[in-house]
Design a protein around this motif. Structure first.
Motif, mmCIF file in Angstrom:
data_model
loop_
_atom_site.group_PDB
_atom_site.id
_atom_site.type_symbol
_atom_site.label_atom_id
_atom_site.label_comp_id
_atom_site.label_asym_id
_atom_site.label_seq_id
_atom_site.Cartn_x
_atom_site.Cartn_y
_atom_site.Cartn_z
ATOM 1 N N PRO A 50 0.835 -1.214 0.000
ATOM 2 C CA PRO A 50 0.000 0.000 0.000
ATOM 3 C C PRO A 50 0.866 1.259 0.000
ATOM 4 O O PRO A 50 0.623 2.191 -0.760
ATOM 5 C CB PRO A 50 -0.784 -0.125 1.304
ATOM 6 N N GLY A 51 1.925 1.233 0.824
ATOM 7 C CA GLY A 51 2.802 2.403 0.888
ATOM 8 C C GLY A 51 3.378 2.739 -0.472
ATOM 9 O O GLY A 51 3.287 3.871 -0.947
ATOM 10 N N SER A 52 3.926 1.716 -1.151
ATOM 11 C CA SER A 52 4.520 1.959 -2.466
ATOM 12 C C SER A 52 3.485 2.550 -3.412
ATOM 13 O O SER A 52 3.757 3.519 -4.121
ATOM 14 C CB SER A 52 5.035 0.651 -3.047
ATOM 15 N N LEU A 53 2.289 1.978 -3.378
ATOM 16 C CA LEU A 53 1.273 2.447 -4.323
ATOM 17 C C LEU A 53 0.876 3.880 -4.002
ATOM 18 O O LEU A 53 0.763 4.711 -4.899
ATOM 19 C CB LEU A 53 0.059 1.513 -4.281
ATOM 20 N N THR A 54 0.693 4.173 -2.710
ATOM 21 C CA THR A 54 0.375 5.559 -2.354
ATOM 22 C C THR A 54 1.451 6.481 -2.897
ATOM 23 O O THR A 54 1.164 7.465 -3.590
ATOM 24 C CB THR A 54 0.317 5.726 -0.820
ATOM 25 N N ALA A 55 2.701 6.100 -2.628
ATOM 26 C CA ALA A 55 3.809 6.928 -3.114
ATOM 27 C C ALA A 55 3.745 7.063 -4.625
ATOM 28 O O ALA A 55 3.888 8.158 -5.176
ATOM 29 C CB ALA A 55 5.130 6.307 -2.695
ATOM 30 N N ALA A 56 3.485 5.930 -5.284
ATOM 31 C CA ALA A 56 3.435 5.957 -6.748
ATOM 32 C C ALA A 56 2.346 6.909 -7.235
ATOM 33 O O ALA A 56 2.567 7.737 -8.111
ATOM 34 C CB ALA A 56 3.192 4.557 -7.281
ATOM 35 N N ILE A 57 1.171 6.813 -6.610
ATOM 36 C CA ILE A 57 0.059 7.673 -7.031
ATOM 37 C C ILE A 57 0.452 9.139 -6.843
ATOM 38 O O ILE A 57 0.306 9.968 -7.742
ATOM 39 C CB ILE A 57 -1.213 7.346 -6.235
ATOM 40 N N THR A 58 1.034 9.433 -5.672
ATOM 41 C CA THR A 58 1.436 10.811 -5.403
ATOM 42 C C THR A 58 2.446 11.282 -6.439
ATOM 43 O O THR A 58 2.373 12.404 -6.926
ATOM 44 C CB THR A 58 2.077 10.907 -4.002
ATOM 45 N N ALA A 59 3.378 10.402 -6.795
ATOM 46 C CA ALA A 59 4.400 10.796 -7.761
ATOM 47 C C ALA A 59 3.818 10.915 -9.164
ATOM 48 O O ALA A 59 4.288 11.695 -9.985
ATOM 49 C CB ALA A 59 5.532 9.775 -7.758
ATOM 50 N N THR A 60 2.750 10.141 -9.403
ATOM 51 C CA THR A 60 2.160 10.128 -10.744
ATOM 52 C C THR A 60 1.392 11.405 -11.039
ATOM 53 O O THR A 60 1.508 11.975 -12.119
ATOM 54 C CB THR A 60 1.219 8.924 -10.892
ATOM 55 N N CYS A 61 0.633 11.865 -10.043
ATOM 56 C CA CYS A 61 -0.309 12.966 -10.309
ATOM 57 C C CYS A 61 0.322 14.183 -11.010
ATOM 58 O O CYS A 61 -0.186 14.613 -12.040
ATOM 59 C CB CYS A 61 -1.010 13.369 -9.022
ATOM 60 N N PRO A 62 1.429 14.737 -10.487
ATOM 61 C CA PRO A 62 1.961 15.928 -11.163
ATOM 62 C C PRO A 62 2.315 15.648 -12.619
ATOM 63 O O PRO A 62 1.977 16.442 -13.509
ATOM 64 C CB PRO A 62 3.222 16.259 -10.369
ATOM 65 N N ILE A 63 2.920 14.482 -12.859
ATOM 66 C CA ILE A 63 3.293 14.130 -14.228
ATOM 67 C C ILE A 63 2.041 14.000 -15.076
ATOM 68 O O ILE A 63 1.948 14.540 -16.181
ATOM 69 C CB ILE A 63 4.091 12.816 -14.231
#
Ligand SMILES: Nc1ncnc2c1ncn2[C@@H]1O[C@H](COP(=O)(O)OP(=O)(O)OP(=O)(O)O)[C@@H](O)[C@H]1O
Ligand SMILES: Nc1ncnc2c1ncn2[C@@H]1O[C@H](COP(=O)(O)OP(=O)(O)OP(=O)(O)O)[C@@H](O)[C@H]1O
Ligand SMILES: [Mg+2]
Ligand SMILES: [Mg+2]
Lengths: 421, 511, 368, 347
Positions: A50-63
């Motif tokens: 879950p942590g990785s995915l949360t991080a991934a989502i957060t990193a994805t949004c700006p891009i």
């Protein structure tokens, strides 16, 4: 009339066959299964915790936002490499308005400043027919300079419970609310922690989506869907796209091409600005110089990778976001990623082969083998390479995909009113 | 017959369109000057005139794309002044442009409803309406087909469909037949007649006088931007119309005694070409041209003639053997082929023939970068190039203030003259010419034909592609027909009619 | 059109642009609460001798960067990658020169060549991707810029020698350092010897582009790729060659500083290596319309701005130096816009000329 | 011992409050007009208000204004500026008669080295600096710090405080300077508890952007908390704010450790209660020391190391979260001062 139809041009690219929703579900399931397998085989559960995915989502949004910005502009025929600059303006706007008002005003401020950047680009490219790249370069210069200039002018002396300023940062700002689905979130987290095949992977995705999910993140995905709907299911969208395909045709049908190009480019800037806002208010809590760190460009790449289509764009941004967040979480997982890449390439190779692109298939297969070797022979990826990943990935992807890409016909071309016929 | 003073249209019907004293100036150019035009309701009204006479401009004014500087326009008795096509469309006017106005990557439906979404939305209702019209006029169009998959004739019908979809009662067609073969022209005319029957008014532009006489109820003639008179298609002869248009006799190329020799200049053996998707663009092309021979190539646009020429000059890479003067050149680059004496007059002068923003003398160098007088060794020979450009300008009567003028500023015909002059210089042994007189007015046309014939007498071999079948028949020693990338027919120009050719070009029976 | 008008057209655009730029920046500055008047006074006061020397040195590097970009622009290749190319090349050259395989001026010459090679090689990547895979050079060069940062940084921190808490390449031995010329006092510094590179590069650029067949092909390809192909130019070859030339030129950008005795730090390190020159070069190329002379002025202007910026704080003005970046961006934008405007006006004039010429002989064809 | 440590923390509070003042509108260099030494500060990019490094230097000057009634002047680097511009700044200061001229940040090493010989009567200093060539500069002092010793103490603090025997370290850029922090921190932790688990992540390998990437800092720290660490020490400059946020997000019981200056004082309220302590790098002390030496007419020169012995490094006690272990920490401190323990400078 059959006579005329024989005048059919010999070269007519085959029509794309559409996949049914069920088909898509199947594909998604398959992907999850593969990931799950890799996770279990390599024992790197961080791969999709879950942590990785949360991080991934957060990193994805700006891009993703930058990429959507690119999509809007280019669908209307305007190339916008000024995204980076508009994003930077967004980070400043978000910080400024959050400090003086609240995070939501901050979001609006980010959007507004980005839109201003878009407006400048529109004036230059649409009204004055300046080369789009040239204008974009200038806007990046201006965006970078202006933001740090304004920061030094307006943030240096700020210091209160609303946040602490400095010439190059304004930190400790209030954040937009986050949403957690009580109970469900924990339940899913537990399931994910079980590390079962498939179930845990799905669970951890749900956990990620139901825990501390920022309302802005939700907004981003709403905007993604809105983009699909507006551009492909409304007359506004049709007109906008027609300006990107053949502005003269549009003009000949009484469409005010300038208006739509302006609308598109301003929207484009607004998206980029929101992307900046996201960085300043969700990814972290404040403005700090240089925090966009080339995400505008990555977004552009994600858009091209996504073949100017929202679906592809989501995929591309997700890829960049994921790899970028993963390297910060745990290097060993990046190593597991090698296996995943190898498998993905192998699959792609097969697809290519079946489509008759033998040489490409061979090349890709070779790549798959290499990655497999790399995975087998090493037990971690040098940190230095992990930070390069998104950029190298972009190059590879473009190198393999760029032939099948189809950009809007009149993309990047300067159009002048009254030149019909 | 003499020109009856403009305005007295030969019809007693009420006027759909009345133009009075319209004047339109462009930077330096007076495109239309004091133009009068009367178009009776429910008629097909033809507008003729040489290139640049101002036809398209007048149409654009009627359609609101451009604004008249002076004069009045009234539609169905109402005086109007359009500032955008939208208003023209509201007034029931529709226009089919000289060049297609379609977005390739959008479907037929999207192209049609674009800008008229208010009428039936962009969904099923619109699709139904399109289907209805398409059936009503036998257009046979699939609303969900991507336009890029359509042939020329179909695209034209999409254009007309766009107009009808908006419920236009007055339809402007600017040179709709330019790209069509006779059979397609007949089909189009059939549609126009149906439309006329259903009460539509049509304004029809063409350079082809036979067509005009075939379809039109009235004719108005434009010369140098102003109306010089009207004529009755039933009585007026081609010659009379021509005189009205240019104040001169209408020339048509006359073949003189053959100068064909026996030694082969060009031979293509089993040349094939496939595109990126593996489809055949050219299959099994075999042909030979002798010194002093003009080989005409007839075909509907998009059947491989452009590809054939581009393969010959080396822009595209096919398989099979190409020999020029006995030398195998299929492995040569375009530059080496040009050095071997191949001249190239491209179909699209703006895309392949010119550097629009470069001065004429630099355009003279283009394609001759390795040969005198343009260059000496690795350096550009400015003096030499300029001198030779001046020669071309004088010899080919290119109308330009100076050789330093950017090519963009020249008119289409003058641009074409420059290209021909350039490709003729350095005595080529083989000339690959596509539509050498397209968009060129009659005067220049004759001159260009003259040059080609002279060179031919001196032993030049020519491969001539042209959509103007008269030109083809007039100039060629032999005519081959190309269809879907294959040579399907071989004709002797001395005993072939445009109709025969047209039939072969569209897959009717061969020779 | 008359020569007078031409000249007028030539100067009117830059003037318009500069005026606009000054106005816009003044607004920005007053927003920050500083008086534009004071600001411009500080910026425009006569530079000290030392500043003059710095302006010359800086502009030499900026100019070469501009030429590097212009080579691509001339044929519609948007080489955004100059930044990465000169970073890689500078590092390679610094390592080689530091290793001192040979000594004295030979070391310098070889390093220059090596730098050009390295720059060309790095630029070859996007070129090859473009011609073989159709990858837009805009994206690929942007990506390669980042990769260059990571790559060089990695090499430096793994193979560089320790210096304080940082890393650097081995310093160049004194016998390979170039004295330069001293126009004023000793403390006013020296003009670096290798600024002559800028002159050479400029002259070569002008000659090749305007006088040679290659230059013609280059411009032709830039103006119309399709026409170029039809004229026998192998566009793919042109793309690779010109991209590599661009990269080779980029390779030289930083070397004047590296080999200058008076420059501080004769090695590549995070603090001595001057970043951003690549992007500045792009801006200057646009400013100078890819013309050699235009870019000279552009380079001088940008160098002047960045050098004078340091005068700001001694003038006691409380305004961020980043305003310079704003000015530069605004200048680029206003320049291209005003050239666009003037350009339209000129085309119209040319058409007028044409039709004037068209009219006269064609008159008698019209029967009275 | 203890007392020493107390006023140490008072000092740090003091310097801290100066920090916050400095970020505020008042500005001693505008008002100061004493006839003591004329001090010039040349900041690296960012300048005053960075909430750590530069502010600490400024704090030192601010104190000096009181102690030696100095006048002062501040200059600041622009993003990506040329060496020549840095030199120009230093020469400008020298010619206006400033001495000492203090380059804040090791980026000034080369420019000072180039300029100093031309102004033999001016005293120069470079914080974190070094002499890039052979010729020693008699009029330049290089003010270095024993970051590893300070880090050792906070490492020990972390080890003493953790409840999961699992802590973390987030570095901004993987260079030798930050490695010193890591080495000391790990050594300190292991000294207390050999079995302790220490996660280490660097935001960037070589790109200085790692110091300005709060999002990155947050991601890295969050990962550590997710994986069971409950204390994370950052040496990541501007990215540190991200680490603090991660701590707050991870919830009570999770801690972050600040760096350079007492970041408890500069952090927003909601983060303060989870900032365990900060590794103090007393740039203010060094600056003040330099100024004092000039005031005394015996300007410092060559390498000066500010270590535990001279309170050049230390840890802060603001918030009082480490009050219960100051005893142990001071024992470690004395061991280090006494040379019983030599702290490694590289992992
Ligand atoms: N946009 C424009 N700007 C300047 N001049 C123009 C423009 N469009 C047309 N002209 C001028 O108006 C004249 C009439 O052009 P127009 O296109 O109406 O001729 P035409 O009768 O349609 O010729 P053709 O038969 O070749 O289509 C041209 O010769 C040209 O000189
Ligand atoms: N779209 C346009 N924009 C600007 N100028 C134009 C345009 N179209 C034509 N012109 C100008 O009109 C003049 C003639 O152009 P055009 O080709 O329409 O004339 P034309 O009479 O058709 O020439 P020709 O009969 O020789 O083909 C040229 O001077 C050209 O500069
Ligand atoms: Mg014409
Ligand atoms: Mg026309």
């Amino acid at each position: 009339m059959s006579v005329a139809t024989t005048a059919q041009a010999p070269a007519a690219p085959a029509r794309k066959k559409r996949r049914s929703p069920a088909m898509w579900l199947l594909i998604v399931a398959a992907v999850i299964a593969v990931i799950s397998l890799v996770r279990i085989v390599t024992g790197t559960h961080e791969l999709d915790s879950p942590g990785s995915l949360t991080a991934a989502i957060t990193a994805t949004c700006p891009i993703l936002l930058a990429a959507l910005g690119g999509l809007w502009a280019e669908r209307a025929g305007v190339v916008n490499i000024g995204l980076e600059g508009q994003m930077i303006l967004g980070t400043w706007g978000a910080a400024y308005f959050t400090y003086w008002y609240d995070p939501y005003t901050g979001i609006i401020g980010a959007i507004a400043l980005g839109a201003v950047g878009g407006l400048i680009h529109a004036i230059a490219t649409v009204s004055f027919g300046v080369n789009h790249i040239v204008s974009g370069v200038a806007i990046n210069l201006i965006g970078l300079g202006l933001a740090s200039f304004l920061a030094e002018a307006f943030f240096a002396d700020l210091n209160s419970e609303h946040g602490r300023g400095g010439p190059r940062q304004l930190t400790g700002l209030a954040k937009p609310d986050t949403i957690t689905i009580p109970g469900f979130s924990d339940w899913m987290a537990d399931l994910a922690a079980k590390h079962w095949f498939f179930i845990s992977d799905v669970a951890s995705l749900l956990a990620a989506l139901s825990t501390n999910l920022s309302v802005v993140t939700i907004l981003v995905f709403v905007l993604l869907i809105a983009t699909v709907w507006i551009l492909w299911h409304t007359s506004f969208g049709l007109r906008l796209r027609s300006c990107g395909e053949n502005p003269h045709a549009a003009e000949s049908l009484g469409i005010n091409v300038y208006r739509y190009k302006y609308a598109a480019v301003i929207a484009s800037g607004a998206f980029a600005g929101l992307g900046g806002g996201f960085l300043a208010l969700v990814s972290s809590s404040g403005y700090s110089e240089g925090q966009t760190n080339g995400r505008g460009y990555i977004g552009l790449a994600a858009m091209i990778f996504g073949n100017w289509r929202p679906g592809g764009i989501l995929l591309g941004s997700g890829m960049f976001g994921y790899t970028d967040s993963l390297r910060l979480r745990d290097a060993s997982t990046v190593h597991a990623l090698l296996l995943l890449v190898a498998i993905a390439l192998a699959v792609y190779a097969v697809v290519q082969w079946r489509q008759g692109a033998r040489t490409t298939a061979m090349v890709v297969a070779g790549g798959a083998a290499l990655f497999l070797l790399w995975f087998a022979l090493t037990d971690e990826v040098p940190r230095d390479f992990t930070s390069m990943t998104p950029y190298v990935l972009t190059l590879l992807v473009l190198a393999f995909a760029s032939q099948r890409l189809r950009m809007p016909k009149a993309d990047g071309l300067v159009y002048r009113k009254g030149s019909v016929g | 017959m003499a020109a009856t003073p403009a305005g007295e249209a030969s019809s007693h019907r009420p006027l759909a369109i009345q133009v009075r004293g319209v004047t339109k100036r462009f930077p330096g150019v007076v495109a239309n000057h004091d133009v009068d035009l009367d178009i009776a309701e429910g008629t097909v009204h033809a507008l003729i005139g040489e290139n640049g006479a101002g036809k398209s401009t007048l149409m654009k004014i009627l359609y609101g794309v451009q604004k008249a500087d002076e004069g009045t326009i009234s539609v169905n008795g109402q005086e109007v002044s359009f500032s955008s096509p939208t208003e023209a469309i509201k007034a029931g006017i529709g226009m089919v442009f000289q060049h297609f106005m379609l977005a390739d990557n959008l479907t037929v439906l999207e192209n049609v409803v674009l800008g008229a979404e208010k009428l039936h939305g962009i969904g099923p209702a619109a699709r139904a309406e399109i289907q209805r019209i398409s059936d009503a006029y036998g257009f046979a169009l699939d609303p969900d087909e991507l336009v890029e998959h359509l042939g020329v004739g179909q695209r034209q019908r999409v254009e007309i469909l766009k107009v009808l979809y908006r419920g236009a009662k007055i339809v402007i067609l600017d040179e709709p037949t330019a790209v069509l073969v006779p059979q397609e022209v007949d089909a189009l005319f059939a549609n126009l007649r149906e439309l006329r029957a259903s009460g539509h008014t049509m304004l029809f532009i063409s350079h082809k006088l036979d067509e005009v006489r075939a379809i039109a109820d009235d004719i108005t003639v434009l010369r140098r931007g102003t109306t010089v008179g009207t004529a009755d298609p039933k009585t007026a002869t081609k010659r009379e119309l021509a005189e009205l248009m240019v104040g001169a006799e209408l020339p048509s190329p006359e073949t003189e005694e053959s100068t064909v020799t026996t030694d082969v200049q060009l031979s293509m053996v089993d040349v094939n070409l496939v595109d990126d998707f593996g489809r055949n663009l050219l299959s099994g092309i075999n042909l030979t041209i002798h010194r002093g021979e003009v080989l005409g190539l007839a075909g509907v646009e998009g059947n491989g003639q452009d590809e054939l020429l581009e393969t010959l000059i080396g822009i595209r890479r096919g398989t099979g053997s190409i020999t020029v003067g006995g030398v195998e050149v299929s492995s040569y680059s375009t530059r080496r082929r040009r050095e071997a004496g191949m001249g190239f007059i491209p179909a699209d002068r703006h895309r392949h023939g010119l550097l629009l923003d470069a001065p004429l003398w630099e355009n003279r160098i283009l394609g001759h970068q390795t040969t005198a007088p343009s260059v000496t060794g690795p350096l550009v020979n400015r003096r030499g190039a300029k001198a030779d450009t001046q020669r071309i300008v004088d010899l080919y009567d290119v109308r330009t203030p100076s050789i330093n003028t950017p090519a963009r500023a020249l008119s289409g015909g003058n641009q074409q003259k420059l290209i021909i002059g350039r490709e003729m210089s350095g005595d080529p042994v083989l000339l690959i010419a596509a539509h050498p007189t397209r968009g060129v007015d009659v005067g220049a046309q004759a001159a260009i034909w003259g040059h080609i014939k002279r060179a031919r007498r001196e032993g030049l071999a020519v491969l001539l592609v042209s959509a103007d079948l008269d030109e083809l028949i007039g100039l060629s020693d032999r005519i081959k027909v190309i269809l879907r990338g294959e040579i399907v027919g071989d004709f002797d120009p001395r005993n072939v009619t445009p109709q025969d050719l047209g039939q072969a070009m569209t897959g009717g029976k061969g020779d | 059109m008359p020569v007078v008008k031409r000249l007028l057209a030539a100067v009117i655009a830059p003037v318009m642009a500069l005026v606009a730029a000054v106005l816009i920046t003044s607004v920005v500055i007053s927003v920050s609460g500083t008086s534009p008047v004071d600001f411009w006074q500080a910026m425009l006061e006569k530079p000290s001798n030392r500043s003059l020397v710095n302006i010359v040195n800086q502009s030499s590097m900026i100019f070469m960067s501009a030429v590097a970009a212009a080579i691509g622009f001339r044929m519609n290749l948007f080489n955004i990658g100059v930044e990465g190319q000169y970073r890689v090349a500078s590092y390679v050259a610094a390592v080689f020169a530091g290793a001192a395989f040979v000594s004295g001026w030979l070391n310098v010459v070889l390093s220059l060549l090596l730098a050009m090679l390295a720059g060309a090689a790095w630029a070859a990547i996007p070129a090859i991707l473009r011609v073989t895979r159709g990858v837009s050079e805009v994206i690929s060069t942007i990506m390669l810029n980042s990769i260059a940062v990571f790559g060089v940084g990695w090499l430096l921190s793994n193979y560089g020698e320790k210096a304080g808490d940082g890393r650097r390449t081995t310093p160049i031995s004194d016998d390979s350092l170039l004295a330069g010329w001293q126009p004023f006092e000793r403390t006013d510094g020296k003009i670096w010897s290798l600024t002559v590179l800028a002159v050479l590069v400029g002259v070569t650029y002008w000659f090749v582009v305007n006088r040679t067949r290659f230059g013609f092909d280059l411009r032709a390809t830039g103006q119309s790729e399709t026409a170029a192909v039809a004229s026998g130019i192998s566009v793919k070859r042109m793309i690779v060659i010109s991209m590599m030339l661009s990269g080779a030129t980029a390779g030289l950008i930083w070397l004047p500083s590296l080999f200058a005795e008076t420059a501080s730090g004769h090695y590549f390190s995070s603090s001595t290596f001057q970043v951003q020159l690549g992007f500045t070069g792009i801006a200057v190329a646009l400013l100078g319309r890819n013309k050699a002379v235009g870019m000279v002025f552009g380079a001088l202007l940008f160098a002047y701005l960045s050098v004078q910026a340091s005068a700001l704080e001694f003038a006691g003005l409380d305004v961020s130096k980043n305003v310079v970046m704003v000015i530069q961006g605004v200048v680029v934008l206003t320049i291209v816009i005003s050239y666009e405007v003037v350009g339209r006006w000129r085309t119209a004039a040319e058409q007028r000329a044409v039709t004037a010429a068209l009219q006269s002989p064609s008159k008698q064809e019209v029967p009275a | 011992g203890c007392g020493k440590n107390d006023d140490d923390s008072n000092d740090s509070k003091g310097s801290g409050s100066n920090n916050s003042a400095s970020a505020g509108t008042e500005d001693v260099c505008k008002t100061a007009d004493g006839d003591g030494p004329k001090v010039a500060l040349a900041y690296d990019v960012g300048g005053r208000g960075d909430q750590s490094f530069n502010d600490a230097a400024y704090a030192g000057v601010a104190k000096a204004v009181g102690e030696f009634d100095v006048t002062c002047f501040e200059g600041e680097a622009a993003t990506g500026e040329a060496e020549s511009v840095r030199e120009e700044r230093l020469r400008g200061m020298a010619e206006q008669g400033f001495s000492p001229i203090i380059g804040v940040g090791f980026a000034y090493s080369e420019s000072v080295n180039a300029v100093a010989p031309d102004y033999p009567d001016t005293a120069f200093a470079v914080v974190d600096g070094f002499d890039p060539d052979e010729e020693a500069n008699p009029n330049v002092a290089y003010l270095g710090f024993a970051e590893h010793e300070g880090s050792f103490l906070v490492g020990a603090a972390a080890a003493l405080k953790t409840e999961k025997d699992h802590i973390g370290f987030v570095g901004g850029v993987h260079n030798d300077l930050i490695k010193k922090f890591e080495a000391g921190y790990v050594a300190g932790a292991k000294a207390v508890n050999p079995k302790i688990k220490v996660d280490v992540t660097y935001i960037e390998e070589s790109d200085v952007k790692g110091f300005a990437d709060p999002a990155g800092g947050k991601a890295a720290a969050t990962a550590m908390y997710d994986k069971g660490a409950d204390i994370v020490f950052h040496a990541a400059g501007g990215s540190g704010t991200g680490v603090f946020e991660a701590a707050t997000a991870a919830g009570a019981g999770n801690w972050a450790i600040g760096v350079d200056s007492d970041q408890y004082l500069t952090a927003p309220a909601n983060q303060q209660k989870q900032i365990l302590t900060s590794m103090l790098k007393r740039v203010d002390v060094a600056t003040l020391d330099m100024i004092r030496s000039v005031a005394d007419g015996t300007p410092l020169s060559s390498y000066q190391t500010y270590d535990l012995k001279v309170d050049g490094v230390g840890y802060s006690t603001s918030g009082g979260f480490v009050d219960d272990i100051t005893g142990d920490l001071d024992e470690w401190a004395t061991k280090i001062k006494g040379g019983e323990i030599t702290v490694p400078t590289a992992p």
